[in-house]
Write a protein that holds these residues in place. Sequence first.
Motif, PDB file in Angstrom:
ATOM      1  N   ILE A 183       0.848  -1.204   0.000  1.00  0.00           N
ATOM      2  CA  ILE A 183       0.000   0.000   0.000  1.00  0.00           C
ATOM      3  C   ILE A 183       0.876   1.245   0.000  1.00  0.00           C
ATOM      4  O   ILE A 183       0.612   2.210  -0.733  1.00  0.00           O
ATOM      5  CB  ILE A 183      -0.943  -0.014   1.217  1.00  0.00           C
ATOM      6  N   ILE A 184       1.937   1.235   0.816  1.00  0.00           N
ATOM      7  CA  ILE A 184       2.863   2.370   0.850  1.00  0.00           C
ATOM      8  C   ILE A 184       3.634   2.465  -0.466  1.00  0.00           C
ATOM      9  O   ILE A 184       3.899   3.570  -0.968  1.00  0.00           O
ATOM     10  CB  ILE A 184       3.834   2.231   2.041  1.00  0.00           C
ATOM     11  N   VAL A 185       3.978   1.325  -1.057  1.00  0.00           N
ATOM     12  CA  VAL A 185       4.670   1.328  -2.357  1.00  0.00           C
ATOM     13  C   VAL A 185       3.783   1.949  -3.429  1.00  0.00           C
ATOM     14  O   VAL A 185       4.220   2.808  -4.207  1.00  0.00           O
ATOM     15  CB  VAL A 185       5.079  -0.116  -2.764  1.00  0.00           C
ATOM     16  N   PHE A 186       2.513   1.519  -3.491  1.00  0.00           N
ATOM     17  CA  PHE A 186       1.581   2.081  -4.483  1.00  0.00           C
ATOM     18  C   PHE A 186       1.387   3.573  -4.266  1.00  0.00           C
ATOM     19  O   PHE A 186       1.314   4.354  -5.218  1.00  0.00           O
ATOM     20  CB  PHE A 186       0.228   1.376  -4.395  1.00  0.00           C
ATOM     21  N   ILE A 189      -5.777   4.553 -12.536  1.00  0.00           N
ATOM     22  CA  ILE A 189      -5.396   3.373 -11.738  1.00  0.00           C
ATOM     23  C   ILE A 189      -5.510   3.720 -10.253  1.00  0.00           C
ATOM     24  O   ILE A 189      -4.904   4.686  -9.796  1.00  0.00           O
ATOM     25  CB  ILE A 189      -3.957   2.935 -12.058  1.00  0.00           C
ATOM     26  N   PRO A 190      -6.281   2.959  -9.478  1.00  0.00           N
ATOM     27  CA  PRO A 190      -6.396   3.253  -8.032  1.00  0.00           C
ATOM     28  C   PRO A 190      -5.118   2.838  -7.301  1.00  0.00           C
ATOM     29  O   PRO A 190      -4.771   1.657  -7.263  1.00  0.00           O
ATOM     30  CB  PRO A 190      -7.593   2.398  -7.588  1.00  0.00           C
ATOM     31  N   LEU A 191      -4.423   3.811  -6.757  1.00  0.00           N
ATOM     32  CA  LEU A 191      -3.167   3.536  -6.060  1.00  0.00           C
ATOM     33  C   LEU A 191      -3.211   3.914  -4.581  1.00  0.00           C
ATOM     34  O   LEU A 191      -2.232   3.703  -3.864  1.00  0.00           O
ATOM     35  CB  LEU A 191      -2.009   4.280  -6.747  1.00  0.00           C
ATOM     36  N   ASN A 192      -4.330   4.473  -4.149  1.00  0.00           N
ATOM     37  CA  ASN A 192      -4.452   4.889  -2.749  1.00  0.00           C
ATOM     38  C   ASN A 192      -5.399   3.956  -1.991  1.00  0.00           C
ATOM     39  O   ASN A 192      -6.572   3.844  -2.333  1.00  0.00           O
ATOM     40  CB  ASN A 192      -4.965   6.331  -2.670  1.00  0.00           C
ATOM     41  N   TYR A 193      -4.855   3.316  -0.966  1.00  0.00           N
ATOM     42  CA  TYR A 193      -5.640   2.402  -0.126  1.00  0.00           C
ATOM     43  C   TYR A 193      -5.372   2.709   1.350  1.00  0.00           C
ATOM     44  O   TYR A 193      -5.211   1.808   2.166  1.00  0.00           O
ATOM     45  CB  TYR A 193      -5.271   0.953  -0.433  1.00  0.00           C
ATOM     46  N   SER A 194      -5.310   3.997   1.673  1.00  0.00           N
ATOM     47  CA  SER A 194      -4.910   4.403   3.027  1.00  0.00           C
ATOM     48  C   SER A 194      -5.856   3.891   4.111  1.00  0.00           C
ATOM     49  O   SER A 194      -5.427   3.652   5.244  1.00  0.00           O
ATOM     50  CB  SER A 194      -4.812   5.937   3.107  1.00  0.00           C
ATOM     51  N   HIS A 220     -12.549   7.435  -5.496  1.00  0.00           N
ATOM     52  CA  HIS A 220     -11.630   7.401  -6.641  1.00  0.00           C
ATOM     53  C   HIS A 220     -12.403   7.331  -7.957  1.00  0.00           C
ATOM     54  O   HIS A 220     -12.044   8.021  -8.934  1.00  0.00           O
ATOM     55  CB  HIS A 220     -10.687   6.193  -6.527  1.00  0.00           C
ATOM     56  N   LEU A 221     -13.468   6.531  -7.993  1.00  0.00           N
ATOM     57  CA  LEU A 221     -14.280   6.418  -9.206  1.00  0.00           C
ATOM     58  C   LEU A 221     -14.966   7.740  -9.531  1.00  0.00           C
ATOM     59  O   LEU A 221     -15.044   8.143 -10.704  1.00  0.00           O
ATOM     60  CB  LEU A 221     -15.316   5.308  -9.042  1.00  0.00           C
ATOM     61  N   ILE A 222     -15.462   8.425  -8.497  1.00  0.00           N
ATOM     62  CA  ILE A 222     -16.126   9.723  -8.699  1.00  0.00           C
ATOM     63  C   ILE A 222     -15.139  10.730  -9.289  1.00  0.00           C
ATOM     64  O   ILE A 222     -15.448  11.466 -10.245  1.00  0.00           O
ATOM     65  CB  ILE A 222     -16.708  10.243  -7.371  1.00  0.00           C
ATOM     66  N   ILE A 223     -13.933  10.774  -8.705  1.00  0.00           N
ATOM     67  CA  ILE A 223     -12.902  11.697  -9.184  1.00  0.00           C
ATOM     68  C   ILE A 223     -12.490  11.354 -10.620  1.00  0.00           C
ATOM     69  O   ILE A 223     -12.344  12.243 -11.475  1.00  0.00           O
ATOM     70  CB  ILE A 223     -11.679  11.663  -8.246  1.00  0.00           C
ATOM     71  N   SER A 224     -12.321  10.074 -10.895  1.00  0.00           N
ATOM     72  CA  SER A 224     -11.904   9.637 -12.231  1.00  0.00           C
ATOM     73  C   SER A 224     -12.954   9.974 -13.278  1.00  0.00           C
ATOM     74  O   SER A 224     -12.623  10.409 -14.392  1.00  0.00           O
ATOM     75  CB  SER A 224     -11.636   8.121 -12.222  1.00  0.00           C
ATOM     76  N   ARG A 225     -14.206   9.796 -12.911  1.00  0.00           N
ATOM     77  CA  ARG A 225     -15.288  10.104 -13.859  1.00  0.00           C
ATOM     78  C   ARG A 225     -15.292  11.591 -14.202  1.00  0.00           C
ATOM     79  O   ARG A 225     -15.408  11.960 -15.387  1.00  0.00           O
ATOM     80  CB  ARG A 225     -16.629   9.703 -13.262  1.00  0.00           C
ATOM     81  N   GLU A 226     -15.155  12.434 -13.187  1.00  0.00           N
ATOM     82  CA  GLU A 226     -15.145  13.879 -13.439  1.00  0.00           C
ATOM     83  C   GLU A 226     -13.923  14.271 -14.265  1.00  0.00           C
ATOM     84  O   GLU A 226     -14.001  15.156 -15.142  1.00  0.00           O
ATOM     85  CB  GLU A 226     -15.153  14.641 -12.112  1.00  0.00           C
ATOM     86  N   ALA A 227     -12.795  13.617 -13.993  1.00  0.00           N
ATOM     87  CA  ALA A 227     -11.572  13.911 -14.742  1.00  0.00           C
ATOM     88  C   ALA A 227     -11.735  13.571 -16.220  1.00  0.00           C
ATOM     89  O   ALA A 227     -11.309  14.331 -17.102  1.00  0.00           O
ATOM     90  CB  ALA A 227     -10.406  13.138 -14.132  1.00  0.00           C
ATOM     91  N   LEU A 228     -12.376  12.442 -16.508  1.00  0.00           N
ATOM     92  CA  LEU A 228     -12.606  12.037 -17.897  1.00  0.00           C
ATOM     93  C   LEU A 228     -13.555  12.994 -18.603  1.00  0.00           C
ATOM     94  O   LEU A 228     -13.354  13.356 -19.761  1.00  0.00           O
ATOM     95  CB  LEU A 228     -13.166  10.613 -17.938  1.00  0.00           C
ATOM     96  N   LEU A 238     -13.293  16.101  -1.738  1.00  0.00           N
ATOM     97  CA  LEU A 238     -13.395  14.789  -1.085  1.00  0.00           C
ATOM     98  C   LEU A 238     -12.082  14.272  -0.493  1.00  0.00           C
ATOM     99  O   LEU A 238     -12.096  13.572   0.521  1.00  0.00           O
ATOM    100  CB  LEU A 238     -13.943  13.757  -2.074  1.00  0.00           C
ATOM    101  N   MET A 239     -10.945  14.605  -1.104  1.00  0.00           N
ATOM    102  CA  MET A 239      -9.684  14.054  -0.622  1.00  0.00           C
ATOM    103  C   MET A 239      -9.313  14.517   0.795  1.00  0.00           C
ATOM    104  O   MET A 239      -8.751  13.722   1.566  1.00  0.00           O
ATOM    105  CB  MET A 239      -8.553  14.367  -1.596  1.00  0.00           C
ATOM    106  N   PRO A 240      -9.591  15.771   1.185  1.00  0.00           N
ATOM    107  CA  PRO A 240      -9.318  16.139   2.584  1.00  0.00           C
ATOM    108  C   PRO A 240     -10.095  15.263   3.564  1.00  0.00           C
ATOM    109  O   PRO A 240      -9.585  14.941   4.643  1.00  0.00           O
ATOM    110  CB  PRO A 240      -9.779  17.599   2.658  1.00  0.00           C
ATOM    111  N   ILE A 241     -11.315  14.863   3.173  1.00  0.00           N
ATOM    112  CA  ILE A 241     -12.120  13.990   4.037  1.00  0.00           C
ATOM    113  C   ILE A 241     -11.471  12.610   4.142  1.00  0.00           C
ATOM    114  O   ILE A 241     -11.371  12.037   5.234  1.00  0.00           O
ATOM    115  CB  ILE A 241     -13.558  13.867   3.486  1.00  0.00           C
ATOM    116  N   VAL A 242     -11.008  12.093   3.001  1.00  0.00           N
ATOM    117  CA  VAL A 242     -10.345  10.784   2.996  1.00  0.00           C
ATOM    118  C   VAL A 242      -9.071  10.822   3.840  1.00  0.00           C
ATOM    119  O   VAL A 242      -8.796   9.905   4.623  1.00  0.00           O
ATOM    120  CB  VAL A 242     -10.012  10.346   1.554  1.00  0.00           C
ATOM    121  N   GLN A 243      -8.299  11.889   3.696  1.00  0.00           N
ATOM    122  CA  GLN A 243      -7.072  12.025   4.477  1.00  0.00           C
ATOM    123  C   GLN A 243      -7.373  12.051   5.969  1.00  0.00           C
ATOM    124  O   GLN A 243      -6.698  11.400   6.764  1.00  0.00           O
ATOM    125  CB  GLN A 243      -6.320  13.300   4.073  1.00  0.00           C
TER     126      GLN A 243
END
Length: 377
Positions: free
Chosen positions: A47-50, A72-77, A116-124, A139-144
């Motif tokens: 997880i830290i490597v990703f 690609i989902p790389l965050n699994y904090s 991550h899916l929500i963010i990716s969809r908006e990015a696309l 959303l990311m501050p909430i996840v952090q």
Amino acid sequence: MCEFNLNFFNLIIIASVFIGATFGLLLIFTKRINRKANVLLGLVTFIIVFWSIWILSLDFQITDYLPYFYLIPLNYSLALGPLLYLYVRKITNFNYNLSKKDSIHFLPLLIELIIHLIISREALENNVIGIETEAYLKLMPIVQFLAIVSIVIYCIYALKAIKSYHSWLNNNYSNNDAYNLRWLYRLLIVFAILWFLWTPYTIIDYVIFDFQLSISDYYPIYVLLSMITIWISAEAFLRPEVILLETNKKNSIDKENPSEEIIKKAIWLKGQMLTNLFYLNSELTLKSLADNLNIHPNILSKVINDGLDKNFSDFVNEYRVNAIIDRLHSGNYDHITLLGISFECGFNSKTTFNRAFKNIKGITPLNYKKSIKTNPV
């Protein structure tokens, strides 16, 4: 074409990716006694490597070469805390097995993946990378924040599990240095503190800079977290593995005021220890002593805990320390070192010997030996 701007910090992170991936693979695929526990720790390492790969992808602007890399989902904090906690549960109890009920710990991870899916969809839809979307900024501050809370709480529970395990060791093993997890206890404290320090970073970034601080501003914490994670993994893999002789469980008999029968058994036990010199066996455990005395381990534990008001480790080591003192006063062992005498009397490590001697006599073995020469009886 963009250039890679290498600096001291991202070079360390690049190195941590390779080192972390190596230890992660070793933990997951090497067949060892504690492999099931090591798999959990290996997943923590990956997880830290990703996460480090994600950081490097932003710093080196990988999307200029691979436009959809950010998908690609790389965050699994939100999986870090549960995995560390379950690793501790497994490493402190060889008979503990993961069950379907444990999967509830990973429900918050689904939230992280949905975000991550929500963010990716908006990015696309807007033809931008993920960190440039409105969803990411909101959303990311909430996840952090959730990740920080999750990791700190799970680390606290893991530390409690280790303390409980150490208490159990003292009640079952006379020489337990080979089994203790003080190294893991210390590293988990550092790991939790580092994640907690993430809080002011996030608050300052969100409140003052509108979540616009660059990756480089977070480098010190990224590097420290990577190093601590690899340190934990390396320690876990490189340390010799041991098998506990008894199941890690609490004694079934609760402590209470000793009965007359327990007091009599305590007196009898002390006589048996002096007569048979069981304490000279460096591998003596509660179970092996109970077998020698033809008594149930739970009853023996109750006699020691209630009748003598000691744990098993202190009970046995007191006899060993007294045997050492007798030898020091006799004058017949002056040709043998303190450590050599301690091994003769049942200790099997210098650390255990020094700690037990000082706890029982309030003075180090060396100073005690010097006091004998200064004030001979």
